[in-house]
Design an enzyme around this catalytic site. Structure first.
Site, mmCIF file in Angstrom:
data_model
loop_
_atom_site.group_PDB
_atom_site.id
_atom_site.type_symbol
_atom_site.label_atom_id
_atom_site.label_comp_id
_atom_site.label_asym_id
_atom_site.label_seq_id
_atom_site.Cartn_x
_atom_site.Cartn_y
_atom_site.Cartn_z
ATOM 1 N N LYS A 89 5.726 3.633 16.889
ATOM 2 C CA LYS A 89 5.678 2.519 15.925
ATOM 3 C C LYS A 89 6.853 2.640 14.968
ATOM 4 C CE LYS A 89 2.626 0.104 12.721
ATOM 5 N NZ LYS A 89 1.225 -0.063 12.299
ATOM 6 N N ASN A 97 0.837 -1.207 0.000
ATOM 7 C CA ASN A 97 0.000 0.000 0.000
ATOM 8 C C ASN A 97 0.862 1.243 0.000
ATOM 9 O OD1 ASN A 97 -0.510 1.915 2.522
ATOM 10 N ND2 ASN A 97 0.150 -0.086 3.315
ATOM 11 N N ARG A 98 0.326 2.255 -0.675
ATOM 12 C CA ARG A 98 0.955 3.584 -0.632
ATOM 13 C C ARG A 98 -0.145 4.631 -0.440
ATOM 14 N NH1 ARG A 98 2.369 1.917 -6.113
ATOM 15 N NH2 ARG A 98 0.906 2.813 -7.638
ATOM 16 N N ASN A 113 3.436 7.575 14.908
ATOM 17 C CA ASN A 113 3.799 6.747 13.755
ATOM 18 C C ASN A 113 4.751 7.514 12.848
ATOM 19 O OD1 ASN A 113 3.990 5.032 11.589
ATOM 20 N ND2 ASN A 113 1.984 5.566 10.758
ATOM 21 N N PHE A 171 -1.437 8.298 4.150
ATOM 22 C CA PHE A 171 -2.236 8.938 5.217
ATOM 23 C C PHE A 171 -3.463 9.666 4.675
ATOM 24 C CE2 PHE A 171 1.652 9.540 8.267
ATOM 25 C CZ PHE A 171 1.595 8.198 8.595
ATOM 26 N N SER A 200 5.680 5.034 8.448
ATOM 27 C CA SER A 200 5.022 4.752 7.174
ATOM 28 C C SER A 200 5.964 5.149 6.038
ATOM 29 C CB SER A 200 3.723 5.539 7.054
ATOM 30 O OG SER A 200 3.333 5.577 5.702
ATOM 31 N N ASN A 219 -3.533 6.102 16.729
ATOM 32 C CA ASN A 219 -2.277 6.203 16.005
ATOM 33 C C ASN A 219 -2.237 7.542 15.266
ATOM 34 O OD1 ASN A 219 -0.613 5.943 13.536
ATOM 35 N ND2 ASN A 219 -0.309 3.819 14.166
ATOM 36 N N ASN A 233 5.910 -1.609 11.338
ATOM 37 C CA ASN A 233 5.138 -1.148 10.190
ATOM 38 C C ASN A 233 5.507 -1.999 8.959
ATOM 39 O OD1 ASN A 233 3.551 0.622 8.544
ATOM 40 N ND2 ASN A 233 3.938 2.229 10.047
ATOM 41 N N THR A 234 5.025 -1.581 7.801
ATOM 42 C CA THR A 234 5.324 -2.285 6.546
ATOM 43 C C THR A 234 6.787 -2.055 6.152
ATOM 44 O OG1 THR A 234 4.627 -0.327 5.323
ATOM 45 C CG2 THR A 234 2.962 -2.014 5.714
ATOM 46 N N ASN A 266 5.108 6.008 3.125
ATOM 47 C CA ASN A 266 4.361 6.673 2.056
ATOM 48 C C ASN A 266 4.202 8.178 2.196
ATOM 49 O OD1 ASN A 266 3.888 4.129 0.791
ATOM 50 N ND2 ASN A 266 2.421 3.714 2.428
ATOM 51 N N THR A 267 4.830 8.761 3.212
ATOM 52 C CA THR A 267 4.840 10.212 3.342
ATOM 53 C C THR A 267 6.299 10.654 3.237
ATOM 54 O OG1 THR A 267 2.860 10.275 4.715
ATOM 55 C CG2 THR A 267 4.364 12.137 4.925
HETATM 56 C C1 LIG Z 1 -3.689 -1.089 3.554
HETATM 57 C C2 LIG Z 1 -2.835 -0.805 4.766
HETATM 58 C C3 LIG Z 1 -2.860 0.463 5.354
HETATM 59 C C4 LIG Z 1 -2.081 0.723 6.488
HETATM 60 N N1 LIG Z 1 -2.140 1.961 7.083
HETATM 61 C C5 LIG Z 1 -1.423 2.203 8.210
HETATM 62 C C6 LIG Z 1 -1.526 3.448 8.888
HETATM 63 O O1 LIG Z 1 -2.289 4.333 8.518
HETATM 64 N N2 LIG Z 1 -0.770 3.629 10.011
HETATM 65 C C7 LIG Z 1 0.071 2.662 10.491
HETATM 66 O O2 LIG Z 1 0.718 2.864 11.532
HETATM 67 N N3 LIG Z 1 0.165 1.459 9.880
HETATM 68 C C8 LIG Z 1 -0.558 1.214 8.765
HETATM 69 N N4 LIG Z 1 -0.464 -0.021 8.154
HETATM 70 C C9 LIG Z 1 0.492 -1.027 8.688
HETATM 71 C C10 LIG Z 1 -0.177 -2.042 9.601
HETATM 72 O O3 LIG Z 1 -0.672 -1.407 10.760
HETATM 73 C C11 LIG Z 1 0.830 -3.129 10.030
HETATM 74 O O4 LIG Z 1 1.878 -2.541 10.774
HETATM 75 C C12 LIG Z 1 1.425 -3.881 8.841
HETATM 76 O O5 LIG Z 1 0.475 -4.052 7.826
HETATM 77 C C13 LIG Z 1 1.992 -5.242 9.228
HETATM 78 O O6 LIG Z 1 0.989 -6.096 9.720
HETATM 79 P P1 LIG Z 1 0.276 -7.248 8.789
HETATM 80 O O7 LIG Z 1 1.381 -7.978 8.094
HETATM 81 O O8 LIG Z 1 -0.502 -8.088 9.735
HETATM 82 O O9 LIG Z 1 -0.592 -6.501 7.841
HETATM 83 C C14 LIG Z 1 -1.243 -0.296 7.020
HETATM 84 C C15 LIG Z 1 -1.235 -1.566 6.424
HETATM 85 C C16 LIG Z 1 -2.008 -1.829 5.314
HETATM 86 C C17 LIG Z 1 -1.975 -3.210 4.695
#
Ligand SMILES: Cc1cc2nc3c(=O)[nH]c(=O)nc-3n(C[C@H](O)[C@H](O)[C@H](O)COP(=O)(O)O)c2cc1C
Length: 352
Positions: free
Chosen positions: A209, A108-109, A170, A112, A173, A139, A238-239, A175-176
């Protein structure tokens, strides 16, 4: 209804549309309500809060605090909403989320996309006004165009602290633009200081995070800040911006953060590293690639006191929550644990 009928259909839709419909369905009460008793072995206590089970829906699922009670009804022990930015912003252009079905992963990108803190505060106030006691983490993110990140986090903290059982900064991420640079020592110290100053003495616990792509020096600084009490806990992780070997899906080269199954080894390695650096004295929330009870149990044993997931829900649907909880209790019993907290960090030797 969501479990039996809608889930197979949702998987066929474009992922962002499917997600929007899921949030709408949940907020309309179509997720159903939980009937099963919670196994007492899964209960745990942290920061003075009692969690009936350790499993949480990770940030990004309910970005705008629209489905807290329905998510708790799916069986989660707590819900983390956000990331919430101070002011509303649309996020990045679409498409901005991709299922890697072959790899059970998502990229995902979003960047926010957020209704902003005022809208979130309104919804959270309504949730709390109903006397709801379900635990909610909030968050916080920053606006893309904001020149002062620390000020953004402080604004969010001040506005949303009254509704939070814990707050999350946080900075991880991908993506910012420039966000992850805030994980460096000087920037982070300023952010944490400003957020602390915006919170009352008896404010909620403050967590950070972090990314799974963090340099060792940063992990050491962050762990030190937590050990010194400036942070009350860490969420790992996070990702990732990495693309581990072996990804097969055609979408693997999309820009953004990768989550799901291929993230698990990476995020668990960082979890273990930070558990060791903090000598098991700082509460850690383990997240990244949890897709079954064995994964959940592994994160506990690697040092996580609480657990979060998101991506596995996309592929397996909401029945996953009860399945993981039931089997996790079985794992704990089989290994002779009488309290969940006794299993935390058991696989990580702490020297000295
Ligand atoms: C579509 C999507 C949107 C996400 N948006 C946020 C976000 O806004 N803030 C954040 O801290 N993490 C965000 N994450 C990260 C998740 O909270 C998590 O840290 C990450 O996906 C790893 O967990 P998972 O493998 O179980 O998905 C997002 C993940 C996904 C897939």
């Amino acid at each position: 209804m969501l479990k039996r009928l809608a889930f197979p259909l949702l998987q066929k839709l474009d992922p962002e549309r499917a997600h929007r419909l899921t949030i709408q369905a949940l907020s309309l009460g179509l997720g159903g309500s939980r009937t099963e008793e919670e196994d007492p072995l899964l209960a745990t206590e942290l920061w003075g809060c009692r969690f009936s089970n350790p499993l949480c829906i990770a940030a990004g699922f309910d970005k705008n605090a629209q489905a807290i009670a329905p998510l708790l009804s799916l069986g989660f022990g707590f819900v983390e909403v956000g990331s919430i930015t101070p002011y509303p912003q649309p996020g990045n252009p679409r498409p901005r989320v991709f299922r890697l079905t072959e790899d059970e992963a998502v990229i995902n990108r979003y960047g926010f996309n957020s209704d902003g803190m005022e809208a979130a505060a309104r919804r959270l106030r309504r949730y709390r006004a109903r006397g709801a006691s379900g635990l909610v983490g909030i968050n916080l993110g920053k606006n893309k165009e904001s020149a002062d990140a620390a000020r953004d986090y402080a604004l969010g903290a001040q506005k949303l602290a009254p509704y939070a059982d814990y707050l999350v900064i946080n900075v991880s991420s991908p993506n910012t633009p420039g966000l992850r640079a805030l994980q460096g020592r000087q920037e982070l110290e300023r952010i944490v200081a400003l957020v602390r100053a915006a919170l009352p003495e008896d404010g909620p616990p403050l967590l950070l995070k972090i990314a799974p792509d963090q340099a060792e020096a940063d992990l050491e600084d962050i762990s030190a800040a937590a050990l010194e009490g400036r942070l009350d806990g860490l969420i790992i992780s996070n990702t990732t911006i990495q693309r581990p070997e072996g990804l097969r899906d055609a979408a693997r080269n999309e820009n953004g953060g990768l989550s799901g199954r291929p993230l698990r080894p990476l995020s668990t390695a960082v979890l273990k590293r930070v558990y060791r650096l903090t000598q098991g004295r700082v509460p850690l929330i383990g997240v990244g690639g949890i897709a079954c009870s064995a994964d959940a149990y592994e994160k506990l044993r690697a040092g996580a006191s609480l657990l979060q997931l998101y991506t596995a829900l996309v592929f397996q649907g909401p029945a996953l929550v009860t399945r993981i909880k039931t089997e996790l209790a079985d794992h704990l019993r089989r290994d002779g644990f009488t309290r969940l907290s006794d299993a935390v960090g058991i696989d990580v030797p702490i020297s000295g």
